[in-house]
Design an enzyme around this catalytic site. Structure first.
Site, PDB file in Angstrom:
ATOM      1  N   GLY A  32       0.449  -1.058  -0.541  1.00 35.01           N
ATOM      2  CA  GLY A  32       0.064   0.077   0.170  1.00 35.01           C
ATOM      3  C   GLY A  32       0.830   1.047  -0.198  1.00 35.01           C
ATOM      4  O   GLY A  32       0.908   2.286  -0.827  1.00 35.01           O
ATOM      5  N   GLU A 179      10.297   9.395   9.960  1.00 33.59           N
ATOM      6  CA  GLU A 179       9.688   9.921  10.107  1.00 33.59           C
ATOM      7  C   GLU A 179       8.115   9.506  10.547  1.00 33.59           C
ATOM      8  O   GLU A 179       7.089   9.748  11.729  1.00 33.59           O
ATOM      9  CB  GLU A 179       9.205  11.306   8.945  1.00 33.59           C
ATOM     10  CG  GLU A 179       7.922  11.957  10.182  1.00 33.59           C
ATOM     11  CD  GLU A 179       8.050  12.701  11.703  1.00 33.59           C
ATOM     12  OE1 GLU A 179       8.958  13.349  11.746  1.00 33.59           O
ATOM     13  OE2 GLU A 179       7.232  12.204  12.009  1.00 33.59           O
ATOM     14  N   ALA A 184       2.446   7.991  11.262  1.00 29.99           N
ATOM     15  CA  ALA A 184       2.425   8.551  10.014  1.00 29.99           C
ATOM     16  C   ALA A 184       2.834  10.077   9.261  1.00 29.99           C
ATOM     17  O   ALA A 184       3.944   9.543   9.976  1.00 29.99           O
ATOM     18  CB  ALA A 184       0.831   7.445   9.165  1.00 29.99           C
ATOM     19  N   LEU A 186       1.996  12.380  10.817  1.00 33.40           N
ATOM     20  CA  LEU A 186       1.845  13.128  11.429  1.00 33.40           C
ATOM     21  C   LEU A 186       3.676  13.724  11.874  1.00 33.40           C
ATOM     22  O   LEU A 186       4.443  12.524  12.228  1.00 33.40           O
ATOM     23  CB  LEU A 186       0.902  13.100  12.816  1.00 33.40           C
ATOM     24  CG  LEU A 186       0.228  12.799  12.899  1.00 33.40           C
ATOM     25  CD1 LEU A 186      -1.022  12.530  14.217  1.00 33.40           C
ATOM     26  CD2 LEU A 186      -0.811  13.882  12.000  1.00 33.40           C
ATOM     27  N   ASP A 251       2.097  -2.879  17.465  1.00 31.83           N
ATOM     28  CA  ASP A 251       2.898  -2.396  17.051  1.00 31.83           C
ATOM     29  C   ASP A 251       2.475  -0.724  17.960  1.00 31.83           C
ATOM     30  O   ASP A 251       3.339  -0.141  17.703  1.00 31.83           O
ATOM     31  CB  ASP A 251       1.263  -1.698  15.886  1.00 31.83           C
ATOM     32  CG  ASP A 251       1.660  -1.209  14.860  1.00 31.83           C
ATOM     33  OD1 ASP A 251       2.363  -1.913  14.021  1.00 31.83           O
ATOM     34  OD2 ASP A 251       1.060   0.067  14.386  1.00 31.83           O
ATOM     35  N   LYS A 255       5.750   1.561  17.968  1.00 29.90           N
ATOM     36  CA  LYS A 255       5.690   2.987  18.441  1.00 29.90           C
ATOM     37  C   LYS A 255       6.888   3.668  19.383  1.00 29.90           C
ATOM     38  O   LYS A 255       7.353   4.878  19.002  1.00 29.90           O
ATOM     39  CB  LYS A 255       4.583   3.531  17.839  1.00 29.90           C
ATOM     40  CG  LYS A 255       3.811   3.541  16.086  1.00 29.90           C
ATOM     41  CD  LYS A 255       2.707   3.414  16.054  1.00 29.90           C
ATOM     42  CE  LYS A 255       2.558   3.041  14.896  1.00 29.90           C
ATOM     43  NZ  LYS A 255       0.672   3.024  14.948  1.00 29.90           N
TER      44      LYS A 255
HETATM   45  N1  LIG Z   1       0.000   1.241   6.181  1.00 32.24           N
HETATM   46  C1  LIG Z   1      -0.062   2.795   6.821  1.00 32.24           C
HETATM   47  O1  LIG Z   1      -0.830   3.422   7.032  1.00 32.24           O
HETATM   48  C2  LIG Z   1       0.991   3.203   7.718  1.00 32.24           C
HETATM   49  C3  LIG Z   1       1.455   4.068   8.176  1.00 32.24           C
HETATM   50  C4  LIG Z   1       3.045   3.865   8.298  1.00 32.24           C
HETATM   51  C5  LIG Z   1       4.225   3.350   8.726  1.00 32.24           C
HETATM   52  N2  LIG Z   1       3.518   1.872   8.410  1.00 32.24           N
HETATM   53  C6  LIG Z   1       4.312   0.700   7.690  1.00 32.24           C
HETATM   54  O2  LIG Z   1       5.025   1.322   5.894  1.00 32.24           O
HETATM   55  C7  LIG Z   1       5.163  -0.818   5.889  1.00 32.24           C
HETATM   56  C8  LIG Z   1       4.092  -0.657   4.693  1.00 32.24           C
HETATM   57  O3  LIG Z   1       3.496  -0.430   4.748  1.00 32.24           O
HETATM   58  P1  LIG Z   1       1.804  -1.806   3.655  1.00 32.24           P
HETATM   59  O4  LIG Z   1       1.091  -1.297   4.720  1.00 32.24           O
HETATM   60  O5  LIG Z   1       2.552  -0.947   2.091  1.00 32.24           O
HETATM   61  O6  LIG Z   1       2.251  -3.065   3.708  1.00 32.24           O
HETATM   62  P2  LIG Z   1       2.226  -4.101   2.657  1.00 32.24           P
HETATM   63  O7  LIG Z   1       0.872  -3.744   2.255  1.00 32.24           O
HETATM   64  O8  LIG Z   1       2.207  -5.146   3.648  1.00 32.24           O
HETATM   65  O9  LIG Z   1       3.033  -3.950   1.443  1.00 32.24           O
HETATM   66  C9  LIG Z   1       4.306  -4.312   2.246  1.00 32.24           C
HETATM   67  C10 LIG Z   1       5.407  -4.732   1.444  1.00 32.24           C
HETATM   68  O10 LIG Z   1       5.919  -5.168   1.683  1.00 32.24           O
HETATM   69  C11 LIG Z   1       7.475  -6.228   0.598  1.00 32.24           C
HETATM   70  N3  LIG Z   1       8.120  -7.394   0.973  1.00 32.24           N
HETATM   71  C12 LIG Z   1       7.613  -8.072   2.372  1.00 32.24           C
HETATM   72  N4  LIG Z   1       9.089  -8.538   2.750  1.00 32.24           N
HETATM   73  C13 LIG Z   1       9.363  -8.149   1.916  1.00 32.24           C
HETATM   74  C14 LIG Z   1      11.112  -8.711   1.476  1.00 32.24           C
HETATM   75  N5  LIG Z   1      11.609  -9.323   2.853  1.00 32.24           N
HETATM   76  N6  LIG Z   1      11.787  -7.770   0.703  1.00 32.24           N
HETATM   77  C15 LIG Z   1      11.094  -6.892   0.007  1.00 32.24           C
HETATM   78  N7  LIG Z   1       9.983  -6.521   0.165  1.00 32.24           N
HETATM   79  C16 LIG Z   1       9.146  -7.265   0.912  1.00 32.24           C
HETATM   80  C17 LIG Z   1       5.468  -6.967   0.625  1.00 32.24           C
HETATM   81  O11 LIG Z   1       6.110  -7.782  -1.210  1.00 32.24           O
HETATM   82  P3  LIG Z   1       4.976  -8.354  -1.416  1.00 32.24           P
HETATM   83  O12 LIG Z   1       4.348  -7.174  -2.252  1.00 32.24           O
HETATM   84  O13 LIG Z   1       5.636  -9.304  -2.413  1.00 32.24           O
HETATM   85  O14 LIG Z   1       4.173  -9.151  -0.991  1.00 32.24           O
HETATM   86  C18 LIG Z   1       4.760  -5.396  -0.020  1.00 32.24           C
HETATM   87  O15 LIG Z   1       5.207  -4.956  -1.535  1.00 32.24           O
HETATM   88  C19 LIG Z   1       4.867  -1.384   6.920  1.00 32.24           C
HETATM   89  O16 LIG Z   1       6.294  -1.288   7.880  1.00 32.24           O
HETATM   90  C20 LIG Z   1       4.086  -0.245   7.639  1.00 32.24           C
HETATM   91  O17 LIG Z   1       4.470  -0.895   9.362  1.00 32.24           O
HETATM   92  C21 LIG Z   1       2.170   1.630   7.012  1.00 32.24           C
END
Ligand SMILES: NC(=O)c1ccc[n+]([C@@H]2O[C@H](COP(=O)([O-])OP(=O)(O)OC[C@H]3O[C@@H](n4cnc5c(N)ncnc54)[C@H](OP(=O)(O)O)[C@@H]3O)[C@@H](O)[C@H]2O)c1
Length: 385
Positions: A32, A179, A184, A186, A251, A255
């Protein structure tokens, strides 16, 4: 949409000034947040070039199984959009014509990295640590949305944050930004860093860092049953596929640990005291059975909410850092405090310091969402230039 070729040569603009070289980026993770980042970079390319002299050039994009590496003539925005569409369809980068299998992210950083590069970690995995170390050792910059590398051993945090890589080294902000790992989009980490680096002394941090748990707390405050609000949040997609991933508090604990370390505390994850919102006996049930068992918790939370209300308080799921202790769990807070006035899915953090006392510095707003998070990641990249 401007079509961009990855030309690293210095360009002369029509106005006669010298445009700086494109910023080389290696993007790890195209879920995402990674997808939103790619979408924003392509959509805002002309704006960033014209207003900020920033031209982002992708050296490689990686998911959990594959990687796409920049072709000799650079990625065009059309190719980047095709990659985005492929990931939006839930497919792997190995399915892209330019894609290959990736088994070692550090090897990719090693091969495609070049001076001035920034490695962006938008994965949710600690498997990125070696790649991030390699990047920093090469003098590249690192931006993390991923909390996991910053919440394993303190020594890993030290090396990544470069806050104090050696015990007697001066604290600097270094070449890493994270950050979006707390709140997120903020500005929580930046605010904390500003207070700490000015010499202000942080006495206490209290915050609500989970939109999902905030939603549940508002439900309890309105007199709704715990089981009803959890099931509703689950149905609306506010929770993780297994709601225990939210209700367990891990989680939030990650943080809190990032904030503790940001204050200069030396602390490991097992020193964070975490109280989840469900008992151990429900830990091994299937998700369906877990949801079915939830009414057995209703009376307990009804009583806790009533006790808090009788003292002019409300329940919040908070992280509290004070006097060397970091506690995550259900807390009764004064109804008239910033945390007490919080409602719904917003995040909020109160920072009490020498200069912000008795009233805290308060940051509040949406603390999740892929677009706001991606924008925060992009701001980190811009700040590092
Ligand atoms: N979503 C939010 O609102 C938010 C807010 C703040 C921080 N975050 C943080 O931002 C990060 C990403 O969030 P997200 O919502 O985008 O998560 P997500 O949708 O689960 O996406 C994770 C991505 O990482 C890839 N991945 C997993 N293991 C990997 C590895 N070993 N090597 C390379 N790529 C790998 C996955 O690959 P595949 O596509 O092959 O599955 C996927 O593309 C997380 O750590 C989350 O905690 C998210």
């Amino acid at each position: 949409m401007a079509d961009f070729l990855g030309d690293s040569a210095i360009q002369t603009t029509g106005a006669g000034w010298i445009a700086s070289a494109p910023k080389p980026v290696i993007l790890l993770g195209l879920g995402g947040v990674g997808q939103a980042l790619l979408r924003q970079i392509v959509a805002k390319r002309a704006f960033h070039a014209e207003q900020y002299d920033l031209r982002i050039r992708f050296l490689a994009l990686c998911d959990s199984r594959g990687a796409v590496v920049e072709p000799d003539d650079g990625f065009s925005d059309r190719q980047l959009t095709e990659i985005l569409q492929l990931k939006e369809q839930g497919r792997a980068l190995t399915n892209h014509p330019l894609g290959g299998i990736q088994e070692d992210l550090a090897a990719i950083v090693d091969i495609v990295g070049q001076p001035g590069a920034v490695v962006i970690d938008c994965t949710a995995s600690d498997a990125t640590v070696e790649a991030l170390f390699l990047a920093l050792n090469r003098g590249y910059q690192v931006v993390l949305a991923n909390k996991k590398p910053l919440t394993i051993e303190q020594a890993v945090y030290d090396q990544l944050s470069r806050s104090r890589a050696a015990a007697d080294a001066p604290r600097t902000l270094g070449q890493t930004r994270w950050e979006t790992t707390v709140g997120a989009g903020l500005p929580v980490i930046a605010t904390l860093n500003r207070l700490v680096s000015s010499g202000d002394e942080i006495e206490r941090i209290a915050g609500a860092f989970s939109g999902t748990l905030g939603y549940l707390m508002t439900g309890l405050e309105e007199g709704r049953a715990f089981s009803e609000t959890v099931r509703e949040a689950f149905r609306l997609g506010y929770t993780e596929p297994d709601p225990r991933d939210d209700l367990g508090g891990i989680d939030v604990a990650r943080k809190a640990l990032i904030l503790a370390r940001g204050m200069g505390w030396r602390m490991e994850m097992d020193q964070v005291q975490v109280s989840g919102l469900y008992p151990e006996r429900l830990a091994d049930l299937s998700v369906d059975n877990f949801l079915a068992e939830l009414p057995s918790l209703d009376e307990r939370y009804r009583q806790e909410a009533a006790r808090a209300a009788s003292e002019g308080k409300v329940l919040r799921y908070t992280a509290t850092l004070a006097e060397g202790a970091c506690c995550v769990g259900l807390t009764a807070v004064a109804k008239e405090s910033p945390l007490g006035r919080l409602s719904g899915t917003d995040n909020l953090v109160e920072l009490y310091s020498c200069w912000y006392s008795p009233n805290p510095l308060v940051i509040q707003g949406r603390g999740a969402g892929v677009e706001a998070t991606a924008a925060g990641v992009l701001s980190d990249v811009m700040e590092l230039r």
